[in-house]
Design a protein around this motif. Sequence first.
Motif, PDB file in Angstrom:
ATOM      1  N   LEU A 205      16.299  57.856  -0.423  1.00 59.24           N
ATOM      2  CA  LEU A 205      17.042  56.592  -0.408  1.00 59.24           C
ATOM      3  C   LEU A 205      16.338  55.550   0.454  1.00 59.24           C
ATOM      4  O   LEU A 205      16.216  54.378   0.064  1.00 59.24           O
ATOM      5  CB  LEU A 205      18.459  56.829   0.116  1.00 59.24           C
ATOM      6  N   LYS A 206      15.856  55.982   1.618  1.00 60.91           N
ATOM      7  CA  LYS A 206      15.131  55.059   2.495  1.00 60.91           C
ATOM      8  C   LYS A 206      13.871  54.546   1.815  1.00 60.91           C
ATOM      9  O   LYS A 206      13.524  53.368   1.923  1.00 60.91           O
ATOM     10  CB  LYS A 206      14.760  55.749   3.811  1.00 60.91           C
ATOM     11  N   ARG A 209      14.835  51.997  -0.856  1.00 61.48           N
ATOM     12  CA  ARG A 209      15.225  50.735  -0.231  1.00 61.48           C
ATOM     13  C   ARG A 209      14.007  49.987   0.299  1.00 61.48           C
ATOM     14  O   ARG A 209      13.919  48.758   0.174  1.00 61.48           O
ATOM     15  CB  ARG A 209      16.205  51.010   0.914  1.00 61.48           C
ATOM     16  N   SER A 210      13.081  50.738   0.910  1.00 66.25           N
ATOM     17  CA  SER A 210      11.882  50.113   1.446  1.00 66.25           C
ATOM     18  C   SER A 210      11.055  49.470   0.340  1.00 66.25           C
ATOM     19  O   SER A 210      10.575  48.337   0.477  1.00 66.25           O
ATOM     20  CB  SER A 210      11.040  51.152   2.195  1.00 66.25           C
ATOM     21  N   THR A 212      12.159  48.501  -2.565  1.00 63.85           N
ATOM     22  CA  THR A 212      12.922  47.364  -3.095  1.00 63.85           C
ATOM     23  C   THR A 212      12.759  46.140  -2.197  1.00 63.85           C
ATOM     24  O   THR A 212      12.566  45.019  -2.685  1.00 63.85           O
ATOM     25  CB  THR A 212      14.410  47.722  -3.216  1.00 63.85           C
ATOM     26  N   ASN A 213      12.828  46.368  -0.883  1.00 60.52           N
ATOM     27  CA  ASN A 213      12.674  45.249   0.047  1.00 60.52           C
ATOM     28  C   ASN A 213      11.282  44.642  -0.046  1.00 60.52           C
ATOM     29  O   ASN A 213      11.124  43.415  -0.023  1.00 60.52           O
ATOM     30  CB  ASN A 213      12.944  45.721   1.481  1.00 60.52           C
TER      31      ASN A 213
END
Length: 306
Positions: A205-206, A209-210, A212-213
């Motif tokens: 998940l991290k 998210r990373s 995606t950011n």
Amino acid sequence: MASFSNGAKTEICATIHGKEARFAFLYGILLSARRLTHDRIMLQTECEALATLLSSLLAEFCGDIVFDTEYRTGSRRQPLWCYSLQEAPAVQALLDTFSIEPERRIPNHPRLTQESMPMLLRGIFVMNGSVTDPTREYHLEIALPDALLAEQIRSDFAAYSIQMKTTMRKNETILYLKDNETIGDVLTLFGATAATLDLIGTQVLKSVRSQTNRRTNCDMANIDKTVRACREQMDAICIIEQQMGLENLPLPLQEMAHLRVEYPDACLRELGELTEPPVSRSGVNHRLKKLCEIAAALQEEKEKKQ
């Protein structure tokens, strides 16, 4: 709500089956007790599953030796189960039974085998260790009161290709890990499968998210770059219109200037599809750059005259 560390310890306690496994687990707990002298042994835990299992293990392997038990709540965020033995003869009898020397804590009981070492390590961890919720950070540690024991346990982990780092905190030696994959290896060695899966899931998940950011930041940077370029192109076309007239441009540049004014939000590919005949992105980019160069030359000439 139970902490991630408490949940992992609860899961580990559920894996202790069989007499030899139970003995090795208890041996690790006693060997690493923070209070261990010839006249006193004190065991404390905030894990209810360990407290329940510890009561059973002490009754099973300590014979007539009975620990005083106490359940504390007080102002602590977590309840605390305490097991103490403070009569010197009883303490010495227990130390003899488990072949433990308070001055030189090394696992040397004849019942211990290579196969039972993971159980001993589990006992040491549930009594003295912790693992941080992976949603916050990756950190697993074991706080040991004896430097010789810490070095031995570090060596035992190395036998499983797990390289623990060390530091000192007050009077304790801290074995620790900050690498999520190695922490997962330790939890797997301890039988905490659910905790390992939670760790892996959080890691994934991290990572998503990373990514995606990063992608969002990249997209925003590209958008800003495109907006600035379009503004420069529109300003250039305005200068050309005012100082020489667009009709005096070569036909391909006239066409591109009119298309840019009519479709200010269009990307290079879209502008290329609108020309007659269509041109590539690089062709569109070349024409727009040419318009900016002409405008810059006109401005420079105007400034010289002023």
